[in-house]
Design a protein around this motif. Sequence first.
Motif, PDB file in Angstrom:
ATOM      1  N   LEU A 147       5.824  20.491  -4.730  1.00  9.96           N
ATOM      2  CA  LEU A 147       4.409  20.087  -4.757  1.00  9.96           C
ATOM      3  C   LEU A 147       3.528  21.228  -5.254  1.00  9.96           C
ATOM      4  O   LEU A 147       2.553  21.008  -5.976  1.00  9.96           O
ATOM      5  CB  LEU A 147       3.954  19.656  -3.355  1.00  9.96           C
ATOM      6  CG  LEU A 147       4.511  18.331  -2.820  1.00  9.96           C
ATOM      7  CD1 LEU A 147       4.234  18.203  -1.323  1.00  9.96           C
ATOM      8  CD2 LEU A 147       3.920  17.142  -3.572  1.00  9.96           C
ATOM      9  N   LYS A 148       3.912  22.462  -4.880  1.00 13.17           N
ATOM     10  CA  LYS A 148       3.122  23.640  -5.306  1.00 13.17           C
ATOM     11  C   LYS A 148       3.215  23.835  -6.805  1.00 13.17           C
ATOM     12  O   LYS A 148       2.223  24.085  -7.476  1.00 13.17           O
ATOM     13  CB  LYS A 148       3.707  24.890  -4.622  1.00 13.17           C
ATOM     14  CG  LYS A 148       2.844  25.412  -3.500  1.00 13.17           C
ATOM     15  CD  LYS A 148       3.401  26.710  -2.971  1.00 13.17           C
ATOM     16  CE  LYS A 148       3.148  26.766  -1.489  1.00 13.17           C
ATOM     17  NZ  LYS A 148       3.982  27.710  -0.767  1.00 13.17           N
ATOM     18  N   THR A 149       4.432  23.702  -7.323  1.00 10.92           N
ATOM     19  CA  THR A 149       4.587  23.931  -8.773  1.00 10.92           C
ATOM     20  C   THR A 149       4.167  22.715  -9.601  1.00 10.92           C
ATOM     21  O   THR A 149       3.963  22.831 -10.797  1.00 10.92           O
ATOM     22  CB  THR A 149       6.047  24.320  -9.131  1.00 10.92           C
ATOM     23  OG1 THR A 149       6.919  23.522  -8.352  1.00 10.92           O
ATOM     24  CG2 THR A 149       6.324  25.785  -8.874  1.00 10.92           C
ATOM     25  N   ASN A 150       4.065  21.558  -8.931  1.00  8.02           N
ATOM     26  CA  ASN A 150       3.639  20.336  -9.660  1.00  8.02           C
ATOM     27  C   ASN A 150       2.498  19.663  -8.905  1.00  8.02           C
ATOM     28  O   ASN A 150       2.673  18.569  -8.349  1.00  8.02           O
ATOM     29  CB  ASN A 150       4.804  19.346  -9.768  1.00  8.02           C
ATOM     30  CG  ASN A 150       6.011  19.929 -10.445  1.00  8.02           C
ATOM     31  OD1 ASN A 150       6.071  20.016 -11.659  1.00  8.02           O
ATOM     32  ND2 ASN A 150       6.985  20.359  -9.642  1.00  8.02           N
ATOM     33  N   PRO A 151       1.321  20.314  -8.843  1.00  9.62           N
ATOM     34  CA  PRO A 151       0.240  19.691  -8.074  1.00  9.62           C
ATOM     35  C   PRO A 151      -0.178  18.353  -8.706  1.00  9.62           C
ATOM     36  O   PRO A 151       0.081  18.122  -9.880  1.00  9.62           O
ATOM     37  CB  PRO A 151      -0.890  20.722  -8.141  1.00  9.62           C
ATOM     38  CG  PRO A 151      -0.559  21.621  -9.265  1.00  9.62           C
ATOM     39  CD  PRO A 151       0.915  21.538  -9.525  1.00  9.62           C
ATOM     40  N   ASN A 152      -0.821  17.503  -7.908  1.00 12.37           N
ATOM     41  CA  ASN A 152      -1.293  16.195  -8.377  1.00 12.37           C
ATOM     42  C   ASN A 152      -0.176  15.326  -8.962  1.00 12.37           C
ATOM     43  O   ASN A 152      -0.360  14.671  -9.979  1.00 12.37           O
ATOM     44  CB  ASN A 152      -2.405  16.343  -9.424  1.00 12.37           C
ATOM     45  CG  ASN A 152      -3.524  17.212  -8.901  1.00 12.37           C
ATOM     46  OD1 ASN A 152      -3.934  17.064  -7.752  1.00 12.37           O
ATOM     47  ND2 ASN A 152      -3.982  18.150  -9.712  1.00 12.37           N
ATOM     48  N   SER A 153       0.975  15.372  -8.349  1.00 15.56           N
ATOM     49  CA  SER A 153       2.084  14.567  -8.869  1.00 15.56           C
ATOM     50  C   SER A 153       2.150  13.220  -8.135  1.00 15.56           C
ATOM     51  O   SER A 153       1.333  12.941  -7.251  1.00 15.56           O
ATOM     52  CB  SER A 153       3.391  15.337  -8.727  1.00 15.56           C
ATOM     53  OG  SER A 153       3.504  15.831  -7.427  1.00 15.56           O
ATOM     54  N   PHE A 154       3.119  12.397  -8.539  1.00 15.15           N
ATOM     55  CA  PHE A 154       3.333  11.107  -7.889  1.00 15.15           C
ATOM     56  C   PHE A 154       4.642  11.214  -7.106  1.00 15.15           C
ATOM     57  O   PHE A 154       5.687  11.551  -7.673  1.00 15.15           O
ATOM     58  CB  PHE A 154       3.434   9.984  -8.934  1.00 15.15           C
ATOM     59  CG  PHE A 154       3.443   8.613  -8.320  1.00 15.15           C
ATOM     60  CD1 PHE A 154       2.248   7.976  -7.998  1.00 15.15           C
ATOM     61  CD2 PHE A 154       4.631   7.957  -8.053  1.00 15.15           C
ATOM     62  CE1 PHE A 154       2.243   6.713  -7.413  1.00 15.15           C
ATOM     63  CE2 PHE A 154       4.645   6.696  -7.474  1.00 15.15           C
ATOM     64  CZ  PHE A 154       3.432   6.072  -7.155  1.00 15.15           C
ATOM     65  N   VAL A 155       4.572  10.947  -5.805  1.00 14.31           N
ATOM     66  CA  VAL A 155       5.750  11.055  -4.947  1.00 14.31           C
ATOM     67  C   VAL A 155       6.240   9.653  -4.628  1.00 14.31           C
ATOM     68  O   VAL A 155       5.444   8.793  -4.247  1.00 14.31           O
ATOM     69  CB  VAL A 155       5.385  11.796  -3.633  1.00 14.31           C
ATOM     70  CG1 VAL A 155       6.553  11.773  -2.651  1.00 14.31           C
ATOM     71  CG2 VAL A 155       4.943  13.224  -3.935  1.00 14.31           C
ATOM     72  N   SER A 156       7.537   9.413  -4.817  1.00 18.19           N
ATOM     73  CA  SER A 156       8.078   8.086  -4.511  1.00 18.19           C
ATOM     74  C   SER A 156       9.392   8.268  -3.750  1.00 18.19           C
ATOM     75  O   SER A 156      10.405   8.661  -4.343  1.00 18.19           O
ATOM     76  CB  SER A 156       8.300   7.313  -5.821  1.00 18.19           C
ATOM     77  OG  SER A 156       8.713   6.007  -5.531  1.00 18.19           O
ATOM     78  N   VAL A 157       9.362   8.026  -2.454  1.00 13.15           N
ATOM     79  CA  VAL A 157      10.569   8.266  -1.645  1.00 13.15           C
ATOM     80  C   VAL A 157      10.852   7.080  -0.716  1.00 13.15           C
ATOM     81  O   VAL A 157       9.956   6.319  -0.358  1.00 13.15           O
ATOM     82  CB  VAL A 157      10.479   9.562  -0.796  1.00 13.15           C
ATOM     83  CG1 VAL A 157      10.445  10.796  -1.665  1.00 13.15           C
ATOM     84  CG2 VAL A 157       9.316   9.533   0.153  1.00 13.15           C
TER      85      VAL A 157
END
Length: 394
Positions: A147-157
Amino acid sequence: MFKKDFPYFSNSDITYLDNGATTQKPKVVIDSQVEYYEKYCSNTHRSNFGHANTATQNFENARKTIKEFINASKNEEIIFTKGVTESINFIASSFAKKFKTVIISSLEHHSNIVPWHMQNRSLGNGLEVVKCNENLDFDMEHFEELLKTNPNSFVSVTHISNAFGKIHDITAITKLAHDYGAVVMIDGAQSLAHLKVDMQTFDCDFFAISGHKTFGPTGVGAIYVKEKYLNDLEPYQTGGATIHQVDFNSSTLLASPYKFEAGTQNIAGVIGFARALDYISHVGYNNIEIIEEELYKYLDHELSTIDGIIFYNDIHDSIGSRSFNIQGIAHDDIAILVDKMKIALRVGHHCAQPIMKQLGIKGTIRVSLAFYNDLNDINMFITALKKALSMLRD
Ligand SMILES: Cc1ncc(COP(=O)(O)O)c(C=O)c1O
């Protein structure tokens, strides 16, 4: 105790332990669909005669039932689909495609992997995967790094792994993701059959659910969309029942959720799905959790006595499904032999090939439980398994 509510069990002598694949349907669910077809079969949101109005009303009441069942805020937040696979594909192509990075976990079902490949994402190229540890726990530290290296991402779990029964802490995952500006979708395919879900507590932005995994009909499901994202969502498909006005140059769409439900819907399925949720409420999650915990522990205990058993996770933070292998025995051979002894279960990769590869195996034997199973089912299975093993080891 609850098997009497399910016609399947009076019509067959199968010990059904494949609930992760699909659940049996109680008579009230079957009846609700038959009633639609026999007594008021009409299309919804179109015609204005008596039966058409009944169909529309029951369809919209079903939306309300689902909204209340998962504690969404508004009826409009519930959009009907064919199931979790369509729900994920819908959100992937109508919303998540604009995100630079999508983060999934290593325990995902193919339905939450392949839609991202369709967007030409691959590992390190628009797709990141949260590792799990040797007990298949979701690695929160690795997640935070991503999350730190890819801020504002889409998480799908996934909420609960169909392959191993592992439960992800959705509230903690969503909270951390939101702290880094990410938007969160949860695959809830395996959730509603086992435990209470609550959109206000989870606070996730999208939550995919499936009728047939939840004692409801096949070919129906829904996606919960948090109200604030409804306007950003593009229709996945359009056509009849989604539009306000059309001429040959342009068209204007209806408001949510109708603009997302193109064509005639699975009306009987939607009505049956809501009836299944009513039935779960009637049984009660307190009962379901008590029954399943006893069964799950008993299953684990009995399996532990089998020579050469290999587990991949302990039963802490797991529910429903128990996956294992037996040293030196091909899981396909077990499946063939126990099938002859009328035991229904699934062997193989369970639509989760990446985690199987990570564990260095082709697949597992999976017993997946529901609250209508009983100790006798587990005894029947263990007896069959021991018999199969004695034949294979002879
Ligand atoms: C975790 C998980 N996700 C997605 C799916 C696909 O669900 P559906 O059959 O509703 O499309 C399944 C079904 O096996 C599943 O177990």
